[in-house]
Design a protein around this motif. Structure first.
Motif, PDB file in Angstrom:
ATOM      1  N   UNK A  74      40.653  33.159  31.061  1.00 20.17           N
ATOM      2  CA  UNK A  74      40.403  32.902  32.483  1.00 20.17           C
ATOM      3  C   UNK A  74      39.501  33.971  33.076  1.00 20.17           C
ATOM      4  N   UNK A  75      39.722  35.224  32.669  1.00 18.30           N
ATOM      5  CA  UNK A  75      38.873  36.316  33.159  1.00 18.30           C
ATOM      6  C   UNK A  75      37.423  36.104  32.726  1.00 18.30           C
ATOM      7  N   UNK A 107      31.729  34.225  34.724  1.00 13.97           N
ATOM      8  CA  UNK A 107      30.574  33.337  34.720  1.00 13.97           C
ATOM      9  C   UNK A 107      30.573  32.357  35.897  1.00 13.97           C
ATOM     10  N   UNK A 108      31.322  32.711  36.950  1.00 16.31           N
ATOM     11  CA  UNK A 108      31.266  31.936  38.179  1.00 16.31           C
ATOM     12  C   UNK A 108      32.197  30.755  38.255  1.00 16.31           C
ATOM     13  N   UNK A 109      33.065  30.550  37.254  1.00 16.44           N
ATOM     14  CA  UNK A 109      34.012  29.448  37.311  1.00 16.44           C
ATOM     15  C   UNK A 109      35.218  29.852  38.158  1.00 16.44           C
ATOM     16  N   UNK A 110      36.041  28.877  38.485  1.00 16.52           N
ATOM     17  CA  UNK A 110      37.252  29.107  39.271  1.00 16.52           C
ATOM     18  C   UNK A 110      38.469  28.733  38.429  1.00 16.52           C
ATOM     19  N   UNK A 111      38.885  29.627  37.526  1.00 16.31           N
ATOM     20  CA  UNK A 111      40.005  29.309  36.629  1.00 16.31           C
ATOM     21  C   UNK A 111      41.343  29.313  37.363  1.00 16.31           C
ATOM     22  N   UNK A 112      42.155  28.310  37.048  1.00 12.14           N
ATOM     23  CA  UNK A 112      43.504  28.183  37.585  1.00 12.14           C
ATOM     24  C   UNK A 112      44.459  28.230  36.397  1.00 12.14           C
ATOM     25  N   UNK A 113      45.147  29.349  36.233  1.00 12.58           N
ATOM     26  CA  UNK A 113      46.054  29.537  35.100  1.00 12.58           C
ATOM     27  C   UNK A 113      47.458  29.116  35.530  1.00 12.58           C
ATOM     28  N   UNK A 114      47.869  27.924  35.105  1.00 15.20           N
ATOM     29  CA  UNK A 114      49.188  27.394  35.462  1.00 15.20           C
ATOM     30  C   UNK A 114      50.172  27.742  34.351  1.00 15.20           C
ATOM     31  N   UNK A 115      50.997  28.748  34.601  1.00 11.35           N
ATOM     32  CA  UNK A 115      51.896  29.282  33.578  1.00 11.35           C
ATOM     33  C   UNK A 115      53.245  29.553  34.224  1.00 11.35           C
ATOM     34  N   UNK A 116      54.323  29.206  33.548  1.00 17.76           N
ATOM     35  CA  UNK A 116      55.651  29.490  34.092  1.00 17.76           C
ATOM     36  C   UNK A 116      55.801  30.986  34.351  1.00 17.76           C
ATOM     37  N   UNK A 117      56.554  31.317  35.393  1.00 23.63           N
ATOM     38  CA  UNK A 117      56.786  32.720  35.735  1.00 23.63           C
ATOM     39  C   UNK A 117      57.290  33.524  34.539  1.00 23.63           C
ATOM     40  N   UNK A 118      58.265  32.977  33.828  1.00 25.71           N
ATOM     41  CA  UNK A 118      58.860  33.711  32.705  1.00 25.71           C
ATOM     42  C   UNK A 118      57.875  33.893  31.552  1.00 25.71           C
ATOM     43  N   UNK A 119      56.936  32.957  31.384  1.00 22.50           N
ATOM     44  CA  UNK A 119      55.982  33.061  30.291  1.00 22.50           C
ATOM     45  C   UNK A 119      54.805  33.978  30.633  1.00 22.50           C
ATOM     46  N   UNK A 120      54.501  34.101  31.913  1.00 21.80           N
ATOM     47  CA  UNK A 120      53.406  34.997  32.286  1.00 21.80           C
ATOM     48  C   UNK A 120      53.756  36.452  32.004  1.00 21.80           C
ATOM     49  N   UNK A 132      39.200  44.510  37.062  1.00 22.55           N
ATOM     50  CA  UNK A 132      37.841  44.004  37.288  1.00 22.55           C
ATOM     51  C   UNK A 132      37.738  43.136  38.544  1.00 22.55           C
ATOM     52  N   UNK A 133      38.877  42.952  39.226  1.00 27.86           N
ATOM     53  CA  UNK A 133      38.921  42.226  40.500  1.00 27.86           C
ATOM     54  C   UNK A 133      38.292  40.834  40.376  1.00 27.86           C
ATOM     55  N   UNK A 134      38.721  40.091  39.368  1.00 29.62           N
ATOM     56  CA  UNK A 134      38.142  38.778  39.088  1.00 29.62           C
ATOM     57  C   UNK A 134      38.934  37.660  39.767  1.00 29.62           C
ATOM     58  N   UNK A 135      38.263  36.617  40.216  1.00 34.61           N
ATOM     59  CA  UNK A 135      38.939  35.524  40.920  1.00 34.61           C
ATOM     60  C   UNK A 135      39.673  34.565  39.986  1.00 34.61           C
ATOM     61  N   UNK A 136      40.792  35.024  39.491  1.00 32.57           N
ATOM     62  CA  UNK A 136      41.667  34.178  38.675  1.00 32.57           C
ATOM     63  C   UNK A 136      42.869  33.804  39.534  1.00 32.57           C
ATOM     64  N   UNK A 137      43.177  32.516  39.579  1.00 34.72           N
ATOM     65  CA  UNK A 137      44.282  32.000  40.389  1.00 34.72           C
ATOM     66  C   UNK A 137      45.461  31.703  39.463  1.00 34.72           C
ATOM     67  N   UNK A 138      46.528  32.491  39.590  1.00 32.06           N
ATOM     68  CA  UNK A 138      47.739  32.307  38.785  1.00 32.06           C
ATOM     69  C   UNK A 138      48.711  31.415  39.556  1.00 32.06           C
ATOM     70  N   UNK A 139      49.112  30.307  38.955  1.00 37.09           N
ATOM     71  CA  UNK A 139      50.071  29.397  39.565  1.00 37.09           C
ATOM     72  C   UNK A 139      51.357  29.454  38.745  1.00 37.09           C
ATOM     73  N   UNK A 140      52.363  30.088  39.316  1.00 37.37           N
ATOM     74  CA  UNK A 140      53.590  30.409  38.587  1.00 37.37           C
ATOM     75  C   UNK A 140      54.658  29.361  38.872  1.00 37.37           C
ATOM     76  N   UNK A 141      54.714  28.364  38.039  1.00 39.26           N
ATOM     77  CA  UNK A 141      55.746  27.338  38.119  1.00 39.26           C
ATOM     78  C   UNK A 141      57.077  27.951  37.666  1.00 39.26           C
ATOM     79  N   UNK A 142      58.180  27.260  37.999  1.00 44.27           N
ATOM     80  CA  UNK A 142      59.532  27.686  37.585  1.00 44.27           C
ATOM     81  C   UNK A 142      59.840  29.108  38.047  1.00 44.27           C
ATOM     82  N   UNK A 143      59.362  29.497  39.221  1.00 41.95           N
ATOM     83  CA  UNK A 143      59.708  30.810  39.764  1.00 41.95           C
ATOM     84  C   UNK A 143      61.090  30.722  40.404  1.00 41.95           C
TER      85      UNK A 143
END
Length: 637
Positions: free
Chosen positions: A377-378, A383-396, A410-421
């Motif tokens: 994702x980083x 390269x200018x993409x908008x990655x959305x990393x959908x990963x369970x809280x426990x697995x992240x 590196x302050x990169x625009x990665x969006x972490x979506x933590x399901x099962x929090x």
């Protein structure tokens, strides 16, 4: 013999193939009946019944150790290690756990909830055995996609470097994790499954040599070396990669043929050094519906055995948070080709299978490889993409260094979506999403947010995709509240701004995420006792809305924080730190999950045990701030 009579796996010793086949049928019957009634993992355990029986018949389980990966494969193991009579309590409060727990049974040698751990743990035990000069066998069973995890490959790399360390790795190859396996390694394994087994070609080499007249009954040392060389020449046709890595490869073996399995395991025990036995199995074996739908029947809620259909709820339920997240993401991705959804072998669980079906070029499944997922994702973000990393809280948790080193520094625009929090229920302590607030809050550049309901989740998805740095959103397992949703036109939230929901002068209730609605319910209960509460939906734990919170805390003088996560280092800690830094000295009551492990139970049972129901929270507030020690609040729940 009936399976209910088996309390020790050594009772399998001496049983005929026919008797073992009868026990296999009984295991499948009990497995199916139990999961149909209680819910749980179905396909993985059904696929390893013969593998379990065949391996255990060749071991002395008073001495030898079997280490299972992803413990949901181990239901047959549980049924022949003294838990048959209690198996109906599977995944229920105080019942049999859905995963392996060392404290539950002496044959659970290593706890297993997450994937790809078995080879590392087994190698550690084998090394300890050799250091202490003890004599016992160690077998690691890895499968259900776990070989796609980097940790398993690291362990194979290490074990292959230790030719004198006896270790058996059993690869349960069902071509699946939860969804179909991805990657070059599963593709290679599939080629091997389709190849003709060759290791048995070498089994009779010695007999063939003896038939040569001038050799007689014995082989000279030189010819012994020739024999071993012929074996090495034969095996690489199928298992070249593992042989090159230092393992003796055996297979592929039919994972449902007990006679072949027992013969193979007996041979494997006689070999020195690390040995890999490649066993081909069918996920869901013995239940035709599960065999045909290996993804859908990986795990099931309670269902009708004859039809395979889930038992319907008594009343309609609102959509799950995961479904709302996926629907919103797909809508946004249709308008923005730079959005890329990333899953680590959890497409169905996170809802990203909807993105895969609609926009396959904007979907990536990396397999059970959370570390790789985050750094991938980083790279996409660079390269200018908008990655959305959908990963369970426990697995992240497994990718913590990558979050820090590769994304946040590196302050990169990665969006972490933590399901099962938060509290997830029947899967128990390995899967509870307790720690993400604490483990992410301390990292510079990270923004943390959590929605109070599904409509706010939609706005947070837009917020996360639009943000120019690392950002994470946590949301719970299960159904949402049923509030009205929009099909499009969602507006982003202002970063770091909370929301005032209720006014009162007696106590300030600060709710985060799933605890906002309980905060409102608590306020209503307190009002019945003549106490009026201000309720704030924090929305963000980092940055915290100090412009809203600090003046309210100073004015009201009593603060309660509510979160569905660990108290140490969590949302309440963030509020307390902000008050301390601003020299606002007021009493703060932090309500959340204390410093304990939350065992398997229904979420409402766990919340009640932790004092997190609205009536219990009201009781605690009354006792902490208003001296009402004997209120009748709890009776109102």
């Amino acid at each position: 013999m009936h399976i209910s009579e088996i309390t020790h796996p050594n009772q399998l010793h001496g049983l005929s193939i026919r008797q073992l086949q009868q026990i296999a049928r009984q295991i499948r019957d009990k497995h199916l009946q139990t999961v149909a009634a209680t819910g749980g993992h179905l396909g993985p355990g059904l696929g390893v019944v013969e593998l379990t029986l065949g391996l255990y018949q060749t071991l002395d389980l008073d001495r030898d150790k079997v280490i299972w990966d992803v413990g949901h494969q181990a239901y047959p193991h549980k049924l022949i290690t003294g838990r048959y009579n209690d198996f109906h309590t599977l995944r229920q409060k105080d019942g049999v756990a859905g995963y392996l727990k060392r404290c539950e049974n002496k044959f659970d040698h290593f706890g297993a909830g997450h994937a790809s751990t078995s080879i590392s743990a087994a190698l550690g035990m084998a090394l300890a055995r050799d250091i202490k000069g003890e004599k016992f066998k160690v077998a690691a069973i890895i499968g259900d996609g776990a070989l796609t995890g980097g940790m398993a490959l690291e362990a194979i790399n290490h074990a292959g470097h230790l030719p004198r360390t006896n270790l058996i790795v059993v690869l349960n190859d069902n071509e699946m994790s939860i969804s179909p396996n991805v990657g070059a390694i599963p593709r290679y394994l599939n080629k091997m499954r389709l190849s003709e087994p060759v290791q048995f070609f070498t089994d009779n080499i010695e007999e063939q040599f003896k038939q040569i007249p001038f050799l007689g009954e014995s082989l000279s040392p030189e010819l012994e070396r020739v024999k071993e060389g012929m074996k090495r020449l034969a095996v690489p046709k199928v298992g070249a990669v593992f042989e090159e890595l230092g393992f003796t490869y055996m297979g592929p073996v039919d994972g449902h043929n007990l006679e072949e399995l027992i013969h193979t395991f007996q041979q494997a025990h006689q070999m020195g050094g690390p040995v890999l036995v490649h066993v081909g199995t069918v996920k869901g074996k013995g239940y035709e519906i599960a065999e045909k739908d290996r993804v859908g029947y990986h795990a099931q809620s309670p269902f009708n055995l004859s039809t395979g259909k889930a038992i319907p709820s008594n009343k309609p339920k609102p959509p799950s948070y995961s479904k709302v997240f996926a629907h919103t993401l797909v809508k946004l991705a249709e308008q923005n080709p730079k959005i890329i959804g990333i899953t680590a072998a959890m497409a169905t669980g996170t809802g990203l299978d909807k993105l895969q079906a609609k926009l396959p070029n904007q979907y990536i499944d990396v397999g059970i490889a959370e570390q790789h997922a985050v750094t991938l994702a980083a790279g996409l973000a660079c390269e200018g993409m908008r990655p959305v990393a959908a990963i369970y809280s426990t697995f992240l948790q497994r990718a913590y260094d990558q979050i820090v080193h590769d994304v946040c520094i590196q302050n990169l625009p990665v969006f972490f979506c933590l399901d099962r929090a938060g509290i997830v229920g029947a899967d128990g302590p390995t899967h509870q999403g307790m720690y993400d607030i604490a483990y992410l809050r301390c990292i510079p550049n990270m923004v943390l947010m959590a929605p109070k309901d599904e409509a706010e989740l939609q706005r947070m998805v837009v917020t996360g995709i639009n943000h120019t740095g690392p950002i994470a959103m946590r949301f719970p397992r299960g159904n949402s509240y049923g509030v009205p949703l929009m099909e499009e036109g969602w507006e982003a939230l202002e970063i770091g701004k909370g929301e005032m929901l209720r006014h009162g002068n007696d106590v300030l209730l600060l709710g985060y995420g799933t605890m906002v609605h309980p905060a409102l319910q608590t306020a209503e209960i307190l009002s019945e006792h003549g106490i009026e509460a201000t309720v704030v939906n924090a929305r963000f734990v980092k940055p915290l809305d100090t412009e809203l919170i600090l003046p309210l805390a100073e004015k009201i003088g009593r603060v309660v924080t509510l979160e569905e996560g660990c108290i140490p280092g969590g949302f309440g800690s963030a509020v307390a730190e902000a008050l301390l830094d601003a020299d606002v000295v007021v009493p703060v009551k932090r309500i959340g999950v204390p410093d304990v492990l939350v065992d398997h139970a229904q979420p409402h049972e766990s919340k009640a045990a932790l004092g997190l129901s609205s009536s219990q929270i009201a009781e605690r507030v009354l006792q902490a701030f208003f001296g009402q020690q004997e209120s009748a609040v709890v009776q109102q729940s």
